[in-house]
Design an enzyme around this catalytic site. Structure first.
Site, mmCIF file in Angstrom:
data_model
loop_
_atom_site.group_PDB
_atom_site.id
_atom_site.type_symbol
_atom_site.label_atom_id
_atom_site.label_comp_id
_atom_site.label_asym_id
_atom_site.label_seq_id
_atom_site.Cartn_x
_atom_site.Cartn_y
_atom_site.Cartn_z
ATOM 1 N N SER A 1 -12.998 -20.261 -3.412
ATOM 2 C CA SER A 1 -12.168 -20.018 -4.596
ATOM 3 C C SER A 1 -13.123 -19.838 -5.763
ATOM 4 O O SER A 1 -14.291 -20.234 -5.680
ATOM 5 C CB SER A 1 -11.286 -21.249 -4.853
ATOM 6 O OG SER A 1 -10.752 -21.251 -6.164
ATOM 7 N N TYR B 1 -9.943 -30.307 -5.453
ATOM 8 C CA TYR B 1 -10.018 -28.892 -5.082
ATOM 9 C C TYR B 1 -11.371 -28.310 -5.494
ATOM 10 O O TYR B 1 -12.075 -27.685 -4.689
ATOM 11 C CB TYR B 1 -8.865 -28.130 -5.753
ATOM 12 C CG TYR B 1 -8.676 -26.713 -5.261
ATOM 13 C CD1 TYR B 1 -8.135 -26.470 -4.002
ATOM 14 C CD2 TYR B 1 -9.022 -25.620 -6.048
ATOM 15 C CE1 TYR B 1 -7.946 -25.173 -3.539
ATOM 16 C CE2 TYR B 1 -8.831 -24.321 -5.602
ATOM 17 C CZ TYR B 1 -8.295 -24.097 -4.345
ATOM 18 O OH TYR B 1 -8.127 -22.810 -3.896
HETATM 19 P P1 NAD Z 1 -0.723 -20.297 1.551
HETATM 20 O O1 NAD Z 1 -0.140 -21.597 1.074
HETATM 21 O O2 NAD Z 1 -0.007 -19.032 1.236
HETATM 22 O O3 NAD Z 1 -0.987 -20.386 3.124
HETATM 23 C C1 NAD Z 1 -1.674 -21.483 3.625
HETATM 24 C C2 NAD Z 1 -1.780 -21.356 5.120
HETATM 25 O O4 NAD Z 1 -2.459 -22.518 5.608
HETATM 26 C C3 NAD Z 1 -0.407 -21.335 5.804
HETATM 27 O O5 NAD Z 1 -0.478 -20.534 6.950
HETATM 28 C C4 NAD Z 1 -0.217 -22.804 6.177
HETATM 29 O O6 NAD Z 1 0.667 -22.983 7.275
HETATM 30 C C5 NAD Z 1 -1.634 -23.160 6.553
HETATM 31 N N1 NAD Z 1 -1.864 -24.597 6.502
HETATM 32 C C6 NAD Z 1 -1.523 -25.469 5.534
HETATM 33 N N2 NAD Z 1 -1.863 -26.717 5.898
HETATM 34 C C7 NAD Z 1 -2.447 -26.618 7.119
HETATM 35 C C8 NAD Z 1 -3.001 -27.564 8.027
HETATM 36 N N3 NAD Z 1 -3.008 -28.860 7.740
HETATM 37 N N4 NAD Z 1 -3.517 -27.117 9.202
HETATM 38 C C9 NAD Z 1 -3.488 -25.807 9.503
HETATM 39 N N5 NAD Z 1 -2.961 -24.866 8.685
HETATM 40 C C10 NAD Z 1 -2.461 -25.271 7.513
HETATM 41 O O7 NAD Z 1 -2.219 -20.299 1.020
HETATM 42 P P2 NAD Z 1 -3.048 -19.139 0.290
HETATM 43 O O8 NAD Z 1 -2.656 -19.173 -1.147
HETATM 44 O O9 NAD Z 1 -3.006 -17.891 1.047
HETATM 45 O O10 NAD Z 1 -4.505 -19.790 0.361
HETATM 46 C C11 NAD Z 1 -5.375 -19.579 1.449
HETATM 47 C C12 NAD Z 1 -6.767 -20.050 1.049
HETATM 48 O O11 NAD Z 1 -7.193 -19.322 -0.091
HETATM 49 C C13 NAD Z 1 -6.849 -21.530 0.681
HETATM 50 O O12 NAD Z 1 -8.054 -22.068 1.172
HETATM 51 C C14 NAD Z 1 -6.851 -21.492 -0.829
HETATM 52 O O13 NAD Z 1 -7.509 -22.613 -1.392
HETATM 53 C C15 NAD Z 1 -7.604 -20.208 -1.099
HETATM 54 N N6 NAD Z 1 -7.310 -19.620 -2.406
HETATM 55 C C16 NAD Z 1 -6.053 -19.251 -2.755
HETATM 56 C C17 NAD Z 1 -5.828 -18.691 -4.011
HETATM 57 C C18 NAD Z 1 -4.454 -18.252 -4.458
HETATM 58 O O14 NAD Z 1 -4.300 -17.914 -5.642
HETATM 59 N N7 NAD Z 1 -3.462 -18.222 -3.582
HETATM 60 C C19 NAD Z 1 -6.903 -18.548 -4.906
HETATM 61 C C20 NAD Z 1 -8.173 -18.934 -4.514
HETATM 62 C C21 NAD Z 1 -8.369 -19.476 -3.258
#
Ligand code: NAD
Length: 276
Positions: free
Chosen positions: A158, A171
């Site tokens: 991130s 985080y």
């Molecule tokens: P999301 O919430 O849309 O999806 C998360 C996924 O992880 C889902 O498939 C969920 O089922 C799975 N998950 C959650 N807990 C779990 C567990 N205990 N074991 C296995 N799977 C699990 O998330 P996203 O927003 O697509 O984020 C994905 C990654 O990107 C994360 O690491 C997040 O920190 C990072 N990220 C997201 C953003 C954003 O703005 N969305 C920004 C920067 C970084």
């Protein structure tokens, strides 16, 4: 005739450069992980999905991805907060598909609030998913990659792996650590065609982004589009949110042969957030 045939085969290889590879994308039943699984499958890669959610919905996703790309797509249900399940995930992929060439550590979580009131149990849970799970999967994936002499490790960090932020201490700390792990592994694998990189997204238009924009629109009596623009502009000088598909394209690039000397990078895709 022969010429036409070989042109077609070359075209096919260009369109499906990951044909024959096997990928595991953690947390791929939604958001960035799902877009990444779709992108890799689209390039001919066999994919093991992982993530939580309704079993019927996950079965439908598997069928949809597999039908669209013509590759096997399966799902492993490991809850990666649990050490034993995190340790067991890569062996499960290898047992099912015989190998693992591409590992995308994407599953992540966050806790919002000041550090004084951050519950210690939640701190451990954030680290278990955002950092420890990547340690366990990389550790289990590397021996096979070294044996076959090819591998791609991509960790979804991130911008908070590069800069700080208020009310998200676990985080920020876990994502900085994930960037550190990325560099350490990149150095340990530098002598082989195995790369390890991190991607550092800014605000991405996943479900939670649209939900927050909808709530803001209702609260402030503005259009959803205006709410989306305002949220994006809060942190991103571009005023544009990043799409999951854009992150997925960057991951696919890092998995390509063209990216073989991108090693140990922490690559922002953030509308110039960390450039300030
Ligand atoms: P999301 O919430 O849309 O999806 C998360 C996924 O992880 C889902 O498939 C969920 O089922 C799975 N998950 C959650 N807990 C779990 C567990 N205990 N074991 C296995 N799977 C699990 O998330 P996203 O927003 O697509 O984020 C994905 C990654 O990107 C994360 O690491 C997040 O920190 C990072 N990220 C997201 C953003 C954003 O703005 N969305 C920004 C920067 C970084």
């Amino acid at each position: 005739m022969t010429h036409t045939h070989s042109t077609t085969a070359a075209d096919r290889a260009r369109e499906r450069p990951l044909a024959g590879r096997v990928a595991l994308v953690t947390g791929s039943t939604d958001g960035i992980g799902l877009a990444t699984a779709r992108a890799l499958a689209g390039q001919g890669c066999t994919v093991m999905l992982n993530g939580l959610g309704d079993p019927d919905r996950i079965a439908a996703l598997r069928t949809e991805l597999s039908a669209a790309s013509g590759v096997p797509v399966e799902h492993a249900a490991a809850d990666l907060r649990e050490e034993a399940q995190a340790q067991g995930l890569v062996p499960e992929v290898i047992a099912r598909f015989g190998r693992l060439d591409i590992l995308v550590n994407n599953a992540g979580t966050q806790h919002r609030g000041p550090i004084e009131s951050h519950p210690p149990a939640r701190w451990r849970e954030v680290f278990a998913l955002n950092l420890d799970a990547a340690f366990h999967t990389i550790r289990a994936a590397l021996p096979g990659m070294r044996e076959r002499g090819w591998g791609r490790l991509v960790n979804i960090a991130s911008v908070y792996g590069l800069v700080g932020g208020v009310d998200r201490s676990s985080y920020v700390a876990s994502k900085h650590a994930l960037v550190g792990l990325t560099k350490a592994v990149a150095l340990e694998t530098a002598g082989q065609p195995i790369t390890c990189n991190a991607v550092c997204p800014g605000d991405v238009s996943t479900r939670i982004f649209y939900r927050n924009a909808k709530l803001m629109a209702e609260r402030e009596g503005i259009s959803r589009e205006e709410a989306q623009r305002r949220i994006a502009a809060t942190n991103m000088p571009s005023g544009q949110v990043v799409s999951p598909e854009q992150i997925a394209s960057l991951v696919a690039y890092l998995c390509s042969d063209a990216a073989s000397e991108v090693r140990g990078a922490a690559w922002p895709m953030d509308g110039a957030w960390v450039a300030r």
